[in-house]
Design a protein around this motif. Structure first.
Motif, PDB file in Angstrom:
ATOM      1  N   SER A 241      27.194  66.428  12.559  1.00 42.38           N
ATOM      2  CA  SER A 241      26.481  66.060  12.389  1.00 42.38           C
ATOM      3  C   SER A 241      26.025  67.715  11.452  1.00 42.38           C
ATOM      4  O   SER A 241      25.265  66.754   9.425  1.00 42.38           O
TER       5      SER A 241
ATOM      6  N   SER B 119      26.803  65.545   7.838  1.00 45.81           N
ATOM      7  CA  SER B 119      25.752  65.082   7.419  1.00 45.81           C
ATOM      8  C   SER B 119      24.545  66.181   7.003  1.00 45.81           C
ATOM      9  O   SER B 119      24.138  65.191   5.938  1.00 45.81           O
TER      10      SER B 119
ATOM     11  N   SER C 192      24.158  60.259  15.663  1.00 44.38           N
ATOM     12  CA  SER C 192      24.791  61.111  14.318  1.00 44.38           C
ATOM     13  C   SER C 192      26.388  60.345  13.729  1.00 44.38           C
ATOM     14  O   SER C 192      26.671  60.700  13.170  1.00 44.38           O
TER      15      SER C 192
ATOM     16  N   LYS D  26      25.041  57.890  11.869  1.00 47.99           N
ATOM     17  CA  LYS D  26      25.731  58.293  10.039  1.00 47.99           C
ATOM     18  C   LYS D  26      26.832  58.509   9.480  1.00 47.99           C
ATOM     19  O   LYS D  26      26.586  58.121   8.775  1.00 47.99           O
ATOM     20  N   TYR D  27      27.958  59.490   9.980  1.00 47.83           N
ATOM     21  CA  TYR D  27      29.046  59.577   9.646  1.00 47.83           C
ATOM     22  C   TYR D  27      30.404  57.972   9.524  1.00 47.83           C
ATOM     23  O   TYR D  27      29.974  58.077   8.294  1.00 47.83           O
TER      24      TYR D  27
END
Length: 314
Positions: free
Chosen positions: A137, A140, A216, A219-220
């Motif tokens: 997180s 990001s 999270s 997204k990564y």
């Protein structure tokens, strides 16, 4: 193995033995009945026997040749059937062993994947430590902050190319590719693809992997796949398994980033509409809303009327 399981297995084994005993006894009795019945039939036809000699007994024994041939043929057929059944059982045993071996490796890798995620660690400029999902997180958020100064390029002509250039630069500058973490996920997907021959068999295990990936992480993983090379093995596995589409389509990745992914890699990540579970239909809701508003107006009017007639305290 628990005591209950041992008892159940014992009864199952006892049942198999009893069934085999019954079958064997039935077959032996059947053979004896056939031979006895045939002998009785022959004696019935030639009775009364006028001469008792070895030659006569030999002729009587030779008359059983037809029955003997019949049982020889049945025995041969039984051998062939036994071979086919054993072959089938061996195939089934190999299949069970293959699935057991695969699942053992799959769940061990899945556990290793979670441990490698927990080992991800990053320290910011204030010496604050982020670990696991918090570290991803942090990457990001750091990337999102750095991209704010480039958003204005999307508002002008010919600005998208400039924006995408900075997009790739900022991802690679701010998001560190965690090789152990991503490598374990890649090994899991390779195991599924290598050991399971069809997508129908692979689908449940892909779903299990998807259920382990948090928002999270999704997204990564998206950012890492976006800036990956043309022949990147990890991105290819994510796309073939459908994980990249399923995970990102249900996330809050912007349409701009999804459009960039499509332009670079040719895969469209369509954001799925949110399906709300509602207790009433829209028609019933409109009707109840109308009635509720009428009730609210009546309640307000009654309250105002009550205030107007209440005595004024001096």
């Amino acid at each position: 193995m628990t005591v209950l399981e041992a008892i159940v297995n014992s009864f199952s084994l006892l049942g198999v033995i009893m069934n085999l005993t019954k079958i064997t006894t039935t077959v032996i009795l059947g053979v004896l009945l056939v031979f006895g019945g045939y002998g009785a039939f022959v004696l019935y036809k030639i009775w009364p026997v006028s001469e008792y000699s070895i030659a006569t007994a030999g002729t009587f024994g030779d008359s059983f040749g037809v029955v003997t041939s019949l049982f020889s043929g049945l025995a041969f057929a039984g051998i062939i059937l036994t071979i086919l059944l054993q072959r089938r059982e061996l195939t089934e045993s190999r299949e069970i062993f293959r699935i057991q071996r695969f699942e053992g490796s799959f769940y061990r890798l899945l556990e290793l994947y979670r441990r490698n995620l927990e080992d991800v660690r990053v320290v910011d400029h204030q010496d604050k430590v982020y670990e696991g999902i918090g570290a991803l997180s942090f990457y990001s958020k750091k990337f999102s902050e750095s991209m704010k100064r480039h958003v204005s390029y999307l508002e002008v002509d010919h600005g998208r190319a400039v924006y995408e250039y900075h997009l790739f630069v900022e991802i690679q500058r701010n998001i560190i590719r965690q090789s152990r973490y991503l490598g374990t996920l890649q090994n899991i997907l390779e195991l599924i693809e290598r050991d399971l021959p069809s997508d129908e068999e692979r689908a449940p295990y892909w779903d299990i992997v998807a259920s382990q990936i948090t928002f999270s992480e999704a997204k990564y993983i998206f950012y890492c796949c976006l800036v990956s090379g043309k022949n990147d093995r990890f991105r290819a596995l994510m796309e073939r398994s459908g994980l990249i589409v399923g995970l990102i389509s249900s996330s809050n990745i912007s349409s701009t980033l999804r459009a960039s992914y499509k332009r670079v890699h040719g895969i469209e990540l369509v954001k799925l509409p949110v399906k709300l579970i509602l207790p009433y239909t829209r028609k019933k809701l409109r009707e109840q809303t109308r009635l509720a508003k009428v009730s609210l107006r009546e309640a307000a009017a009654a309250k105002a009327s009550k205030r107007s007639i209440s005595p004024v305290v001096s």
